[in-house]
Write a protein that holds these residues in place. Structure first.
Motif, PDB file in Angstrom:
ATOM      1  N   UNK A  69      -5.601  -6.601 -47.313  1.00  0.00           N
ATOM      2  CA  UNK A  69      -6.199  -6.954 -45.860  1.00  0.00           C
ATOM      3  C   UNK A  69      -6.715  -5.729 -45.174  1.00  0.00           C
ATOM      4  N   UNK A  70      -6.491  -4.570 -45.711  1.00  0.00           N
ATOM      5  CA  UNK A  70      -7.165  -3.193 -45.074  1.00  0.00           C
ATOM      6  C   UNK A  70      -8.709  -3.282 -45.583  1.00  0.00           C
ATOM      7  N   UNK A 114       0.097  -7.500 -46.004  1.00  0.00           N
ATOM      8  CA  UNK A 114      -1.075  -8.159 -45.270  1.00  0.00           C
ATOM      9  C   UNK A 114      -1.098  -7.761 -43.781  1.00  0.00           C
ATOM     10  N   UNK A 115       0.287  -7.888 -42.984  1.00  0.00           N
ATOM     11  CA  UNK A 115       0.438  -7.324 -41.690  1.00  0.00           C
ATOM     12  C   UNK A 115       0.070  -5.972 -41.511  1.00  0.00           C
ATOM     13  N   UNK A 125      -7.418  -2.383 -38.660  1.00  0.00           N
ATOM     14  CA  UNK A 125      -8.186  -3.138 -37.451  1.00  0.00           C
ATOM     15  C   UNK A 125      -7.929  -2.191 -36.280  1.00  0.00           C
ATOM     16  N   UNK A 126      -6.618  -1.614 -36.071  1.00  0.00           N
ATOM     17  CA  UNK A 126      -6.305  -0.847 -34.921  1.00  0.00           C
ATOM     18  C   UNK A 126      -7.194   0.558 -35.191  1.00  0.00           C
ATOM     19  N   UNK A 136     -12.953   4.059 -29.319  1.00  0.00           N
ATOM     20  CA  UNK A 136     -12.679   4.910 -28.348  1.00  0.00           C
ATOM     21  C   UNK A 136     -12.961   5.981 -28.033  1.00  0.00           C
ATOM     22  N   UNK A 137     -12.815   6.907 -29.086  1.00  0.00           N
ATOM     23  CA  UNK A 137     -13.057   8.226 -29.538  1.00  0.00           C
ATOM     24  C   UNK A 137     -14.485   8.455 -29.302  1.00  0.00           C
ATOM     25  N   UNK A 138     -15.209   7.707 -30.135  1.00  0.00           N
ATOM     26  CA  UNK A 138     -16.949   7.535 -30.088  1.00  0.00           C
ATOM     27  C   UNK A 138     -17.642   6.903 -28.982  1.00  0.00           C
ATOM     28  N   UNK A 139     -16.860   6.272 -28.271  1.00  0.00           N
ATOM     29  CA  UNK A 139     -17.481   5.451 -26.920  1.00  0.00           C
ATOM     30  C   UNK A 139     -18.728   4.626 -27.407  1.00  0.00           C
ATOM     31  N   UNK A 140     -18.245   3.836 -28.498  1.00  0.00           N
ATOM     32  CA  UNK A 140     -19.263   2.757 -28.972  1.00  0.00           C
ATOM     33  C   UNK A 140     -18.432   1.714 -29.338  1.00  0.00           C
ATOM     34  N   UNK A 141     -19.025   0.435 -29.240  1.00  0.00           N
ATOM     35  CA  UNK A 141     -18.277  -0.752 -29.770  1.00  0.00           C
ATOM     36  C   UNK A 141     -18.079  -0.878 -31.206  1.00  0.00           C
ATOM     37  N   UNK A 142     -17.075  -1.444 -31.512  1.00  0.00           N
ATOM     38  CA  UNK A 142     -16.630  -1.329 -33.139  1.00  0.00           C
ATOM     39  C   UNK A 142     -15.869  -2.980 -33.459  1.00  0.00           C
ATOM     40  N   UNK A 143     -15.679  -3.102 -34.912  1.00  0.00           N
ATOM     41  CA  UNK A 143     -15.064  -4.232 -35.024  1.00  0.00           C
ATOM     42  C   UNK A 143     -13.901  -4.831 -34.380  1.00  0.00           C
ATOM     43  N   UNK A 144     -13.910  -5.747 -34.065  1.00  0.00           N
ATOM     44  CA  UNK A 144     -12.416  -6.202 -33.530  1.00  0.00           C
ATOM     45  C   UNK A 144     -11.775  -7.306 -34.336  1.00  0.00           C
ATOM     46  N   UNK A 145     -10.654  -7.197 -34.959  1.00  0.00           N
ATOM     47  CA  UNK A 145      -9.825  -7.859 -36.066  1.00  0.00           C
ATOM     48  C   UNK A 145      -9.492  -9.177 -35.564  1.00  0.00           C
TER      49      UNK A 145
END
Length: 530
Positions: A110-111, A502-503, A510-511, A518-527
């Motif tokens: 999953x990861x 898997x969970x 994902x988190x 948040x740290x880099x202030x740019x959009x990333x993948x949302x799982x």
């Protein structure tokens, strides 16, 4: 809008200082000016009081039902399995779960998927592994009556498959079966032209709401002896129930629940609702809360969002907006912010906290008051963080989703004023049908243990979020069915660590992408989700 319903707004609960609101909306300012703080502190104080009364009522109700559901009926609380396994000490103080090879295989699978998809989001040359939802409607359902199905996505979320493995087999089957059942209803209605006769036919939300009310009634019926025992304990008589291990005494819990109900009801009476309507509205809210609580405790389904099924939505459709005075419509519209959906309802989380405290032999009293403190801290922190960012970046720009949700609420209120609607008789029939169908399924399961359809599956499968997880739950059902049929209970237990992996794997990676963004202030993948 203010010219239409402004005179009916509860001004003591709102900010009326226009300059303070302009800076709140546009940004480029700071919250830490007295004129801004002075505008916000009074309404925040009143709403904080409401939150505390509401949460206090829910937590007191949890104390009243915990022993019956956990000790007497022995409900399994499936969503507590993972945290209990993670924290259960094993040899050398390390959980046995972390020593399982299958657990790490599940984590890695999953990861790894989320790691690859996260890299694909940043670097499109990296091939993606499609697990997020894709809508089938534009591909397969373009013509009527099939187009009536609307948004029909499929997905392969690993964490949802992992959660599904922990659920009872009949509930897994019922979730995806009734999801397709609701889709079949709208197709049949479109083929016969019934959807043209009245809006929202066949009223899936109303049928689901009736199902939840049946779950609530059934839960009360099963607990009737427990409620008698609680009442005897409150009166100081001999009772088979002992509240020595509970977070607070049954007497304190009952007094707290009644006082909280009176408090939140009185709050909305002050806003403009007549007492009978306020009591009915909050009665529906707490009934839904207990139904969701029961569903989570017994079966732990991953979704119970119940969008647009609060008292504000149901009553205005069942009775018609013509049955309400303008001030009453304005007041009941404020139910929107805590009734728009129930997917993050706090009550089952608090009950699961008490359950875990009981399982590890910890003090429920300590857990109860720790969660109460968390409510206060979370409330204050959220108010502060939201306003702090709003005055810097502007509400419309920084909080687009929250802004849209608030706009939805007052757009709805405007529509109620602009076009009054009578009672919707077909919607009321749908409520009754949902209640009777769920009640009938309960009776069938009571008399025929082999009956494959679970009534809770009927109630929760009409949820918006079921669109996202129906196929993962079907996959989990097929895997669990095969494992139980060919390997029995022993093989089922053997594979639990894999599905827990898997969970955990998808949650961690994902988190992590979200934290990196948040740290880099740019959009990333949302799982999850969009």
């Amino acid at each position: 809008w203010l010219t239409r319903f402004g005179d009916h707004l509860p001004r003591a609960l709102m900010v009326s200082d226009v300059p303070a609101l302009v800076h709140y909306y546009n940004g480029n300012d700071t919250l830490y000016r007295w004129e801004h703080l002075r505008a916000w502190l009074p309404p925040l104080g009143w709403w904080s009081l409401f939150f505390l009364m509401l949460m206090g009522t829910l937590m007191c109700l949890n104390v009243l039902v915990r022993q019956q559901w956990s000790d007497r009926e022995r409900l399994t609380f499936p969503l507590t399995i993972l945290p209990l396994e993670i924290t259960r000490p094993g040899p050398g103080g390390v959980s046995a779960l972390f020593r399982s090879r299958l657990f790490w295989i599940g984590c890695g699978l999953a990861g790894g998927i989320d790691l690859v998809n996260g890299l694909n989001f940043l670097y499109p040359s990296v091939p993606a592994i499609p697990v997020k939802h894709i809508d089938l409607a534009p591909l397969l359902f373009r013509e009527r009556p099939w187009s009536a199905m609307g948004w029909t996505p499929y997905s392969f979320y690993p964490f949802a498959i992992g959660l599904g493995y922990l659920l009872p087999l009949d509930l897994l089957f019922s979730c995806w079966f009734f999801y397709l059942y609701w889709k079949a209803q709208v197709v049949v209605a479109a083929s016969l032209g019934w959807d043209q006769l009245t809006q929202d036919f066949p009223f899936v939300k109303e049928q689901a709401f009736g199902g939840y009310m049946a779950v609530f009634v059934f839960a009360l019926w099963l607990s009737r002896r427990s409620w008698r025992g609680i009442w005897r304990r409150v009166l100081g008589r001999r009772s088979e129930l002992d509240d020595a291990r509970e977070a607070i005494s049954y007497r304190a819990a009952l007094i707290g629940a009644v006082a909280g109900f009176v408090g939140v009801t009185g709050f909305f009476v002050w806003m403009g609702l007549p007492w009978w309507l306020a009591m009915l509205s909050f009665g529906m809210y707490f009934a839904l809360s207990l139904a969701i609580n029961r569903i989570r405790a017994e079966l732990g389904p991953p979704v119970h969002d119940m969008h647009f099924c609060g008292a504000d939505s149901i009553l205005t459709r069942a009775l018609g907006t013509t049955a309400f005075a303008p001030r009453e419509l304005t007041a009941i519209n404020f139910f929107w912010f805590f009734n728009r959906a129930y997917r993050s309802h706090p009550m089952p989380y608090a009950l699961e906290g008490l359950r875990m405290a009981d399982r590890i032999g910890a003090s429920q009293r300590v857990f109860f008051w720790a969660m109460a403190l968390a409510v206060v801290i979370g409330m204050v922190a959220t108010f502060w963080a939201f306003l702090d960012h709003a005055y810097v970046d502007g509400t419309a720009g920084e909080f687009r989703s929250g802004y849209q949700k608030a706009q939805q609420a007052f757009s709805r209120l405007n529509s109620w004023f602009a076009a009054r609607q009578p009672a919707n008789a077909p919607a009321n029939w749908a409520l009754a049908i949902g209640f009777l169908c769920t009640g009938g399924l309960f009776l069938l399961r009571t008399h025929f243990l082999w009956f494959p359809l679970h009534p809770i599956g009927y109630a929760i499968s009409g949820s918006w979020s079921m669109n996202l997880v129906w196929l993962p739950l079907m996959i989990a059902w097929a895997a669990k069915l095969a494992i139980l049929r060919y390997g029995g209970l022993r093989l089922y237990r053997h594979f639990i660590p894999f599905f827990l992996g898997l969970i955990v794997g998808e949650s961690i990676v994902g988190c992590a992408w979200s934290l990196i963004g948040i740290v880099g202030d740019f959009p990333t993948y949302s799982f999850w989700g969009a």
